[in-house]
Scaffold this motif. Structure first.
Motif, PDB file in Angstrom:
ATOM      1  N   ARG A 202       0.676  -1.212   0.052  1.00  0.00           N
ATOM      2  CA  ARG A 202       0.196  -0.164   0.181  1.00  0.00           C
ATOM      3  C   ARG A 202       0.956   1.263   0.047  1.00  0.00           C
ATOM      4  O   ARG A 202       1.720   1.410   0.800  1.00  0.00           O
ATOM      5  CB  ARG A 202      -1.103   0.015   1.318  1.00  0.00           C
ATOM      6  N   ARG A 203       0.889   1.931  -1.079  1.00  0.00           N
ATOM      7  CA  ARG A 203       1.418   3.133  -1.092  1.00  0.00           C
ATOM      8  C   ARG A 203       0.698   4.672  -0.347  1.00  0.00           C
ATOM      9  O   ARG A 203      -0.499   4.500  -0.345  1.00  0.00           O
ATOM     10  CB  ARG A 203       1.814   3.722  -2.483  1.00  0.00           C
ATOM     11  N   THR A 204       1.757   5.157   0.319  1.00  0.00           N
ATOM     12  CA  THR A 204       0.910   6.389   0.681  1.00  0.00           C
ATOM     13  C   THR A 204       1.474   7.569  -0.029  1.00  0.00           C
ATOM     14  O   THR A 204       2.412   7.432  -1.075  1.00  0.00           O
ATOM     15  CB  THR A 204       1.718   6.727   2.324  1.00  0.00           C
ATOM     16  N   ARG A 205       0.977   9.034   0.169  1.00  0.00           N
ATOM     17  CA  ARG A 205       1.316   9.976  -0.644  1.00  0.00           C
ATOM     18  C   ARG A 205       2.647  10.622  -0.044  1.00  0.00           C
ATOM     19  O   ARG A 205       2.945  11.208   0.962  1.00  0.00           O
ATOM     20  CB  ARG A 205       0.163  11.185  -0.128  1.00  0.00           C
ATOM     21  N   SER A 206       3.808   9.761  -0.683  1.00  0.00           N
ATOM     22  CA  SER A 206       5.094  10.041  -0.130  1.00  0.00           C
ATOM     23  C   SER A 206       5.981  10.272  -1.366  1.00  0.00           C
ATOM     24  O   SER A 206       5.525   9.543  -2.623  1.00  0.00           O
ATOM     25  CB  SER A 206       5.660   9.034   0.519  1.00  0.00           C
ATOM     26  N   LEU A 207       6.835  11.151  -1.619  1.00  0.00           N
ATOM     27  CA  LEU A 207       7.850  11.294  -2.654  1.00  0.00           C
ATOM     28  C   LEU A 207       8.916  10.445  -2.630  1.00  0.00           C
ATOM     29  O   LEU A 207       9.762  10.260  -3.662  1.00  0.00           O
ATOM     30  CB  LEU A 207       8.466  12.859  -2.863  1.00  0.00           C
ATOM     31  N   ASN A 208       9.116   9.580  -1.466  1.00  0.00           N
ATOM     32  CA  ASN A 208      10.221   8.668  -1.294  1.00  0.00           C
ATOM     33  C   ASN A 208       9.693   7.557  -2.051  1.00  0.00           C
ATOM     34  O   ASN A 208       8.516   6.898  -1.868  1.00  0.00           O
ATOM     35  CB  ASN A 208      10.714   8.545   0.188  1.00  0.00           C
ATOM     36  N   ALA A 209      10.814   6.618  -2.422  1.00  0.00           N
ATOM     37  CA  ALA A 209      10.166   5.389  -2.922  1.00  0.00           C
ATOM     38  C   ALA A 209       9.939   4.557  -1.752  1.00  0.00           C
ATOM     39  O   ALA A 209      10.502   4.628  -0.486  1.00  0.00           O
ATOM     40  CB  ALA A 209      11.609   4.606  -3.674  1.00  0.00           C
ATOM     41  N   PRO A 210       9.073   3.360  -1.842  1.00  0.00           N
ATOM     42  CA  PRO A 210       8.837   2.322  -0.660  1.00  0.00           C
ATOM     43  C   PRO A 210      10.078   1.749  -0.370  1.00  0.00           C
ATOM     44  O   PRO A 210      11.025   1.636  -1.127  1.00  0.00           O
ATOM     45  CB  PRO A 210       7.835   1.646  -1.371  1.00  0.00           C
ATOM     46  N   SER A 211      10.317   1.407   1.094  1.00  0.00           N
ATOM     47  CA  SER A 211      11.300   0.832   1.478  1.00  0.00           C
ATOM     48  C   SER A 211      11.448  -0.703   0.947  1.00  0.00           C
ATOM     49  O   SER A 211      10.364  -1.472   1.141  1.00  0.00           O
ATOM     50  CB  SER A 211      11.176   0.627   3.019  1.00  0.00           C
ATOM     51  N   PRO A 212      12.248  -1.241   0.253  1.00  0.00           N
ATOM     52  CA  PRO A 212      12.401  -2.550  -0.209  1.00  0.00           C
ATOM     53  C   PRO A 212      12.302  -3.795   0.472  1.00  0.00           C
ATOM     54  O   PRO A 212      12.648  -3.646   1.612  1.00  0.00           O
ATOM     55  CB  PRO A 212      13.569  -2.361  -1.184  1.00  0.00           C
ATOM     56  N   PHE A 213      11.512  -4.828   0.048  1.00  0.00           N
ATOM     57  CA  PHE A 213      11.454  -5.819   1.048  1.00  0.00           C
ATOM     58  C   PHE A 213      12.832  -6.542   0.953  1.00  0.00           C
ATOM     59  O   PHE A 213      13.647  -6.742  -0.065  1.00  0.00           O
ATOM     60  CB  PHE A 213      10.418  -6.896   0.340  1.00  0.00           C
ATOM     61  N   GLN A 214      13.430  -6.728   1.863  1.00  0.00           N
ATOM     62  CA  GLN A 214      15.029  -7.272   2.137  1.00  0.00           C
ATOM     63  C   GLN A 214      15.104  -8.862   2.122  1.00  0.00           C
ATOM     64  O   GLN A 214      16.259  -9.371   2.479  1.00  0.00           O
ATOM     65  CB  GLN A 214      15.290  -6.597   3.445  1.00  0.00           C
ATOM     66  N   GLN A 215      14.033  -9.499   2.020  1.00  0.00           N
ATOM     67  CA  GLN A 215      14.231 -11.115   1.919  1.00  0.00           C
ATOM     68  C   GLN A 215      13.996 -11.333   0.539  1.00  0.00           C
ATOM     69  O   GLN A 215      12.943 -11.101  -0.046  1.00  0.00           O
ATOM     70  CB  GLN A 215      13.280 -11.712   2.753  1.00  0.00           C
ATOM     71  N   PHE A 216      14.900 -12.213  -0.378  1.00  0.00           N
ATOM     72  CA  PHE A 216      14.731 -12.636  -1.592  1.00  0.00           C
ATOM     73  C   PHE A 216      14.671 -14.106  -1.781  1.00  0.00           C
ATOM     74  O   PHE A 216      15.732 -14.913  -1.494  1.00  0.00           O
ATOM     75  CB  PHE A 216      15.854 -12.164  -2.417  1.00  0.00           C
ATOM     76  N   GLY A 217      13.433 -14.425  -1.941  1.00  0.00           N
ATOM     77  CA  GLY A 217      13.626 -16.073  -1.835  1.00  0.00           C
ATOM     78  C   GLY A 217      13.521 -16.578  -0.590  1.00  0.00           C
ATOM     79  O   GLY A 217      13.530 -15.932   0.526  1.00  0.00           O
ATOM     80  N   PRO A 218      13.666 -17.956  -0.203  1.00  0.00           N
ATOM     81  CA  PRO A 218      13.458 -18.638   0.960  1.00  0.00           C
ATOM     82  C   PRO A 218      14.809 -18.640   1.538  1.00  0.00           C
ATOM     83  O   PRO A 218      14.877 -18.662   2.971  1.00  0.00           O
ATOM     84  CB  PRO A 218      13.287 -20.104   0.542  1.00  0.00           C
ATOM     85  N   CYS A 219      16.053 -18.136   1.058  1.00  0.00           N
ATOM     86  CA  CYS A 219      17.227 -18.303   1.762  1.00  0.00           C
ATOM     87  C   CYS A 219      17.966 -16.892   1.485  1.00  0.00           C
ATOM     88  O   CYS A 219      18.709 -16.566   2.420  1.00  0.00           O
ATOM     89  CB  CYS A 219      18.145 -19.245   0.896  1.00  0.00           C
ATOM     90  N   GLY A 220      17.795 -15.976   0.603  1.00  0.00           N
ATOM     91  CA  GLY A 220      18.635 -14.788   0.482  1.00  0.00           C
ATOM     92  C   GLY A 220      18.040 -13.420   1.045  1.00  0.00           C
ATOM     93  O   GLY A 220      16.969 -13.367   1.180  1.00  0.00           O
TER      94      GLY A 220
END
Length: 475
Positions: free
Chosen positions: A35-53
């Motif tokens: 869910r995006r809010t009214r922000s000019l910054n990009a959303p904080s990226p999800f820091q888990q990539f797949g089951p292990c990374g």
């Protein structure tokens, strides 16, 4: 054996827990839905990539960036001093005098102006009119009322001279009357922290001047009360390092073990100073900034100057060689400068809240050299290629033109001192209004919709063709 009452309490507790879990399951949002809010910054990226990374956590990840949409002006103490900058144009005199008169008499503020304002012949009574042209005498007479109002305020104004007086920590607020050049001049005056700038459109283009002078009293009052949004326009910190500077540093390092320089080292240092000169010689920098750098709001331009040969410029990013520019030159600009010289050279226009540095070649002798955008935190090193046939010229916001010789280098990075530009509406609306009104961005005639007479491919087209034939016969 468990007591019956204790057994009943345990069962009730289990049922309550199950109900709470069901409620939480119903209320909690699906983590897969962003869910995006009214922000000019990009959303904080999800820091888990797949089951292990996942991203490795380190101290460099801890960084707080305020959303540009929430940046609003506030005064922790009432502003008392205001610097009024006006362009050199007779049409600006009336709004200038009206503004200064209102600030002094109504707001009881200390008004600073450039000393050249007091030397304006249209604002002086001691001008020898017989030595002037007939047109000037007519204009001088037309401004008699404006001149009288200004002379009544003249002794209340505080003046400064560019290049002589240091305005650091003396000005609380800046008002610009004119075009974009007045904002660039304000940026040049303050080479460290810049007071909030309110720019009124009285110039030609007005891309950086969102305010109109019609109701300046209400608009300035709102700003003085702290009701205004801010656009932090990033600036570039530029410094020139001359050829002999590295040799001098190595000589000083070799002599650092002793308090006294050896005679031969002393002679070598003098030889370096005489042959190469100082590493920095800008005179427009009236504030002593760190590392002898100058801050620019639009761009720093490296070009071939009067030479008929192509410029041959090497570009390094954080010490790594990137490419060489063979052409008329190179533009390194801020997002604010992306709508200036860089736009004319084919660069993309970037919103000033985007942290970036633009690198744009000027007429490159290559069909594949396109402008690039690099992160704002990098350091660019620009130097003349050893096999270049000529030297280059470098200028900063169109000023302080200097020669860049073989062996010299120009270092450019983003400064920590932005220009806080006050918005008329907000960061987004002001920028797109400027694109539409100042540059006529994407302006063209609207394509007409298809009607019954123009669409001959639809059903019944043969009947319409017969009608056209009958019209031609009757004509």
């Amino acid at each position: 054996m468990q007591h019956p009452k204790l057994k009943l309490a345990t069962a009730l507790q289990r049922q309550i827990s199950e109900v709470e879990e069901q409620q939480v399951t119903q209320v909690a949002p699906d983590p897969r839905i962003l869910r995006r809010t009214r922000s000019l910054n990009a959303p904080s990226p999800f820091q888990q990539f797949g089951p292990c990374g996942r991203i490795m956590k380190n101290s460099a990840m801890v960084m707080q960036i305020q959303d540009p949409a929430s940046q609003r002006l506030t005064w922790y103490k009432p502003p008392l001093t205001v610097l009024v900058i006006k362009k050199k144009d007779s049409q600006v005199l009336l709004p200038f005098v009206q503004l200064v008169e209102w600030l002094v008499q109504e707001k009881h503020m200390v008004v600073w102006v450039e000393s050249a304002v007091l030397e304006d012949k249209l604002l002086r009574d001691d001008v020898k009119l017989e030595a002037e042209s007939a047109k000037f005498r007519q204009v001088h007479g037309d401004y008699a009322g404006v001149r009288a109002r200004f002379l009544a305020l003249r002794d209340m104004l505080v003046t400064f001279k560019d290049g002589r007086d240091d305005l650091t920590d003396r000005i609380d607020f800046i008002v610009c009357l004119g075009g974009d050049g007045t904002l660039l001049y304000a940026s040049q005056l303050f080479q460290q922290s810049v007071p909030p700038v309110m720019a009124f459109y009285l110039g030609s283009l007005g891309f950086l001047t969102p305010f109109q002078c019609d109701n300046f009293q209400e608009q300035v009052t709102n700003v003085l009360e702290g009701h205004a949004a801010l656009t932090l326009r990033s600036r570039l910190s530029c410094s020139i390092h001359r050829k002999g500077e590295r040799r001098k540093e190595s000589l000083l390092a070799s002599a650092s073990g002793s308090n006294l320089l050896k005679p031969n080292l002393h002679r070598q240092l003098n030889h370096v100073d005489l042959n190469n000169g100082p590493s920095w010689s800008l005179k427009a920098n009236n504030n002593n900034t760190p590392n002898n750098s100058i801050l620019v709001l639009n761009e720093v331009v490296i070009n071939r100057g009067p030479s008929p040969y192509l410029s041959n410029i090497d570009i390094f990013l954080d010490g790594k060689y990137i490419t060489s520019v063979q052409g008329d030159g190179l533009i390194v600009s801020t997002p604010t400068g992306s709508t200036a010289y860089a736009a004319a050279a084919g660069a993309s226009m970037i919103h000033p809240s985007v942290p970036a540095i633009l690198v744009t070649p000027i007429c490159p002798h290559s069909l594949s050299f396109r402008p690039i955008v690099v992160p704002a935190g990098v350091e660019l090193k620009i130097s003349i290629s050893p096999d270049s046939r000529n030297t280059s010229r470098v200028s900063f916001d169109g000023r302080n033109d200097q020669e860049l010789n073989h062996g010299d280098s120009l270092r450019v990075t983003t400064s920590i001192y932005p220009v806080p530009s006050i918005c008329s509406q907000d960061q987004i609306s002001d920028w797109f209004d400027s694109l539409a009104e100042g540059l006529h961005w994407n302006v063209r005639k609207r394509q007409k919709c298809l009607d019954e007479l123009s669409d001959l491919t639809t059903s019944g087209s043969e009947d319409r063709l017969d009608e056209f034939d009958n019209l031609k016969i009757e004509a």
